[in-house]
Design a protein around this motif. Sequence first.
Motif, PDB file in Angstrom:
ATOM      1  N   LEU A 228      26.340 -23.098   3.842  1.00  0.00           N
ATOM      2  CA  LEU A 228      26.737 -23.482   5.204  1.00  0.00           C
ATOM      3  C   LEU A 228      25.890 -24.647   5.709  1.00  0.00           C
ATOM      4  N   GLU A 229      24.611 -24.613   5.435  1.00  0.00           N
ATOM      5  CA  GLU A 229      23.739 -25.713   5.854  1.00  0.00           C
ATOM      6  C   GLU A 229      24.120 -27.014   5.159  1.00  0.00           C
ATOM      7  N   ARG A 230      24.345 -26.959   3.861  1.00  0.00           N
ATOM      8  CA  ARG A 230      24.696 -28.166   3.113  1.00  0.00           C
ATOM      9  C   ARG A 230      26.042 -28.744   3.569  1.00  0.00           C
ATOM     10  N   ALA A 231      26.930 -27.877   4.036  1.00  0.00           N
ATOM     11  CA  ALA A 231      28.230 -28.325   4.514  1.00  0.00           C
ATOM     12  C   ALA A 231      28.167 -28.891   5.932  1.00  0.00           C
ATOM     13  N   GLY A 232      26.989 -28.825   6.534  1.00  0.00           N
ATOM     14  CA  GLY A 232      26.848 -29.313   7.909  1.00  0.00           C
ATOM     15  C   GLY A 232      27.528 -28.434   8.932  1.00  0.00           C
ATOM     16  N   PHE A 233      27.650 -27.153   8.621  1.00  0.00           N
ATOM     17  CA  PHE A 233      28.334 -26.247   9.551  1.00  0.00           C
ATOM     18  C   PHE A 233      27.465 -26.027  10.784  1.00  0.00           C
ATOM     19  N   SER A 234      28.121 -25.973  11.943  1.00  0.00           N
ATOM     20  CA  SER A 234      27.387 -25.820  13.192  1.00  0.00           C
ATOM     21  C   SER A 234      28.274 -25.180  14.253  1.00  0.00           C
ATOM     22  N   GLU A 235      27.685 -24.924  15.389  1.00  0.00           N
ATOM     23  CA  GLU A 235      28.371 -24.238  16.477  1.00  0.00           C
ATOM     24  C   GLU A 235      29.663 -24.958  16.860  1.00  0.00           C
ATOM     25  N   GLY A 236      30.709 -24.175  17.051  1.00  0.00           N
ATOM     26  CA  GLY A 236      31.987 -24.719  17.489  1.00  0.00           C
ATOM     27  C   GLY A 236      32.921 -25.130  16.373  1.00  0.00           C
ATOM     28  N   LYS A 237      32.440 -25.113  15.124  1.00  0.00           N
ATOM     29  CA  LYS A 237      33.291 -25.507  14.004  1.00  0.00           C
ATOM     30  C   LYS A 237      34.062 -24.309  13.453  1.00  0.00           C
ATOM     31  N   SER A 238      35.117 -24.615  12.689  1.00  0.00           N
ATOM     32  CA  SER A 238      35.948 -23.573  12.088  1.00  0.00           C
ATOM     33  C   SER A 238      35.707 -23.518  10.584  1.00  0.00           C
ATOM     34  N   ILE A 239      35.978 -22.347  10.000  1.00  0.00           N
ATOM     35  CA  ILE A 239      35.731 -22.166   8.577  1.00  0.00           C
ATOM     36  C   ILE A 239      36.746 -21.207   7.978  1.00  0.00           C
ATOM     37  N   LYS A 257      29.675 -16.664  11.916  1.00  0.00           N
ATOM     38  CA  LYS A 257      29.978 -16.158  13.257  1.00  0.00           C
ATOM     39  C   LYS A 257      28.710 -15.885  14.067  1.00  0.00           C
ATOM     40  N   GLN A 258      27.767 -15.167  13.466  1.00  0.00           N
ATOM     41  CA  GLN A 258      26.621 -14.660  14.213  1.00  0.00           C
ATOM     42  C   GLN A 258      25.437 -15.623  14.268  1.00  0.00           C
ATOM     43  N   VAL A 259      25.250 -16.421  13.234  1.00  0.00           N
ATOM     44  CA  VAL A 259      24.083 -17.304  13.165  1.00  0.00           C
ATOM     45  C   VAL A 259      24.442 -18.738  13.540  1.00  0.00           C
ATOM     46  N   PHE A 260      25.566 -19.246  13.016  1.00  0.00           N
ATOM     47  CA  PHE A 260      25.933 -20.644  13.235  1.00  0.00           C
ATOM     48  C   PHE A 260      26.858 -20.847  14.434  1.00  0.00           C
ATOM     49  N   GLY A 261      27.471 -19.784  14.962  1.00  0.00           N
ATOM     50  CA  GLY A 261      28.309 -19.906  16.153  1.00  0.00           C
ATOM     51  C   GLY A 261      29.680 -20.501  15.897  1.00  0.00           C
ATOM     52  N   ALA A 262      30.355 -20.075  14.846  1.00  0.00           N
ATOM     53  CA  ALA A 262      31.683 -20.590  14.510  1.00  0.00           C
ATOM     54  C   ALA A 262      32.682 -20.326  15.637  1.00  0.00           C
ATOM     55  N   VAL A 314      40.905 -27.862  -0.935  1.00  0.00           N
ATOM     56  CA  VAL A 314      40.848 -29.203  -0.339  1.00  0.00           C
ATOM     57  C   VAL A 314      42.098 -29.531   0.470  1.00  0.00           C
ATOM     58  N   LYS A 315      43.151 -28.761   0.302  1.00  0.00           N
ATOM     59  CA  LYS A 315      44.398 -29.016   1.024  1.00  0.00           C
ATOM     60  C   LYS A 315      44.349 -28.523   2.469  1.00  0.00           C
ATOM     61  N   VAL A 316      43.366 -27.684   2.777  1.00  0.00           N
ATOM     62  CA  VAL A 316      43.322 -27.112   4.132  1.00  0.00           C
ATOM     63  C   VAL A 316      42.053 -27.514   4.880  1.00  0.00           C
ATOM     64  N   VAL A 317      41.304 -28.483   4.371  1.00  0.00           N
ATOM     65  CA  VAL A 317      40.119 -28.949   5.066  1.00  0.00           C
ATOM     66  C   VAL A 317      40.480 -30.159   5.926  1.00  0.00           C
ATOM     67  N   LYS A 318      39.875 -30.235   7.105  1.00  0.00           N
ATOM     68  CA  LYS A 318      40.131 -31.366   8.002  1.00  0.00           C
ATOM     69  C   LYS A 318      39.551 -32.652   7.414  1.00  0.00           C
ATOM     70  N   GLU A 319      40.076 -33.758   7.844  1.00  0.00           N
ATOM     71  CA  GLU A 319      39.520 -35.042   7.425  1.00  0.00           C
ATOM     72  C   GLU A 319      38.055 -35.120   7.861  1.00  0.00           C
ATOM     73  N   GLY A 320      37.203 -35.481   6.925  1.00  0.00           N
ATOM     74  CA  GLY A 320      35.772 -35.527   7.217  1.00  0.00           C
ATOM     75  C   GLY A 320      35.079 -34.197   7.035  1.00  0.00           C
ATOM     76  N   GLY A 321      35.846 -33.166   6.658  1.00  0.00           N
ATOM     77  CA  GLY A 321      35.265 -31.841   6.471  1.00  0.00           C
ATOM     78  C   GLY A 321      34.668 -31.659   5.090  1.00  0.00           C
ATOM     79  N   SER A 322      34.197 -30.440   4.808  1.00  0.00           N
ATOM     80  CA  SER A 322      33.518 -30.151   3.545  1.00  0.00           C
ATOM     81  C   SER A 322      34.114 -28.909   2.897  1.00  0.00           C
ATOM     82  N   VAL A 323      34.074 -28.892   1.565  1.00  0.00           N
ATOM     83  CA  VAL A 323      34.496 -27.732   0.788  1.00  0.00           C
ATOM     84  C   VAL A 323      33.332 -27.317  -0.109  1.00  0.00           C
ATOM     85  N   VAL A 324      32.804 -26.129   0.114  1.00  0.00           N
ATOM     86  CA  VAL A 324      31.728 -25.588  -0.701  1.00  0.00           C
ATOM     87  C   VAL A 324      32.355 -24.823  -1.864  1.00  0.00           C
TER      88      VAL A 324
END
Length: 405
Positions: A228-239, A257-262, A314-324
């Motif tokens: 999650l950290e490497r993907a730049g995941f942060s509060e307010g983002k979807s996963i 949900k609990q730590v990053f605030g998705a 990769v077909k369901v990630v937003k433009e500029g998003g990341s796939v782990v």
Amino acid sequence: MKALLSSSATIRLRPPLPSSSSSSSSSSKPALSLSTFTPPSATTKRTHPFPRIASKSNQNPIFRVSASSSQSATETTVDSSTVPSQMKAWVYDEYGGVDVLKFSSDVTVPSVNDDQVLVKVIAAALNPVDFKRRLGKFQATDSDLPTVPGYDVAGVVVKVGKQVKGLKVGDEVYGDISEKTLEGPKQSGSLAEYTAVEEKLLALKPKNLDFVQAASLPLAIETAYEGLERAGFSEGKSILVLNGAGGVGSLVIQLAKQVFGASKVAATSSTSKLELLKSLGADLAIDYTKEDFEQLPDKYDVVYDAIGQGEKAVKVVKEGGSVVVLTGAVTPPGFRFVVTSTGATLTKLNPYLESGKVKAVIDPNGPFPFDRVKEAFSYLETNRATGKVVVYPVSEEYILEKLAK
């Protein structure tokens, strides 16, 4: 399969009741029973530095207990002078299937370097990397054979090196014993009565978790967090989490949900595990047996692929998003990483575990006792496990001592 919240610190699924017509008692695993430690037969031929001897039956009894206990652990002082020179362990001296695993009663207890502690192993957990390593998929970077397998450990410190400052004899700890999973992992792992671990890889066991719960967490929760950290995941983002009921996926849901605030967490699983996904915090539980997630309209900031569906992810990630991607082919913008284990990550996440916001997920067919490690591996390799497969108890004397007190 209905998800049951059995405590503030763990989730266990109620296993199906055994059939009354079944003639086999070995497959029935009650939550609490008295058993006898009877290791499988082993040859007396000594072909490597870990000599094997024939097993003896009717040894000390062990208790197999449910992982649903939330009783606080109390620190127990252990006399390091009682550490033996040899121990029981599972060993393989060649790569191959589960049958290369052999039980030995006279493996040398590992020595302790200045920056290490010796841990008396109470519980250990299995990971896919354990059997992939045993199959020889990482021979180029593996440690020398013979190998005592196992990464995840929960136990008690019985000896400390000269440079150790933060841990002492008697501390109850947990962690992944190898800093780099694939790059020179330890030759003497956690499927043994004792294992030597660098202090920096361990954390104090959360007070409300028992050893089974604690052992299930280290490699999986560190992988989930670092991804999650490497993907730049942060509060307010979807996963979107693929294989949300697995060992890593179940923790990705909770951490997101609990730590990053998705803002939104979606996850896939089979029909029987959808309720588990929801209980972990998934806003959308997708039944992969009935729906193709890539055909759904939603797009996500991050897709965490814990099953090996990178081309679809990769077909369901937003433009500029990341796939782990943890396994399988990597398609841009997907990326793969090898986790760096550290006790600092576990210490950082301990408050979430102690508060019950993040829970251990234990497969209902476990824990498997130490003499059934082969069975535990065979089950893990079906890829049907829910959460983590745990081996417990490893050091039965410690459990009996605590019960006596």
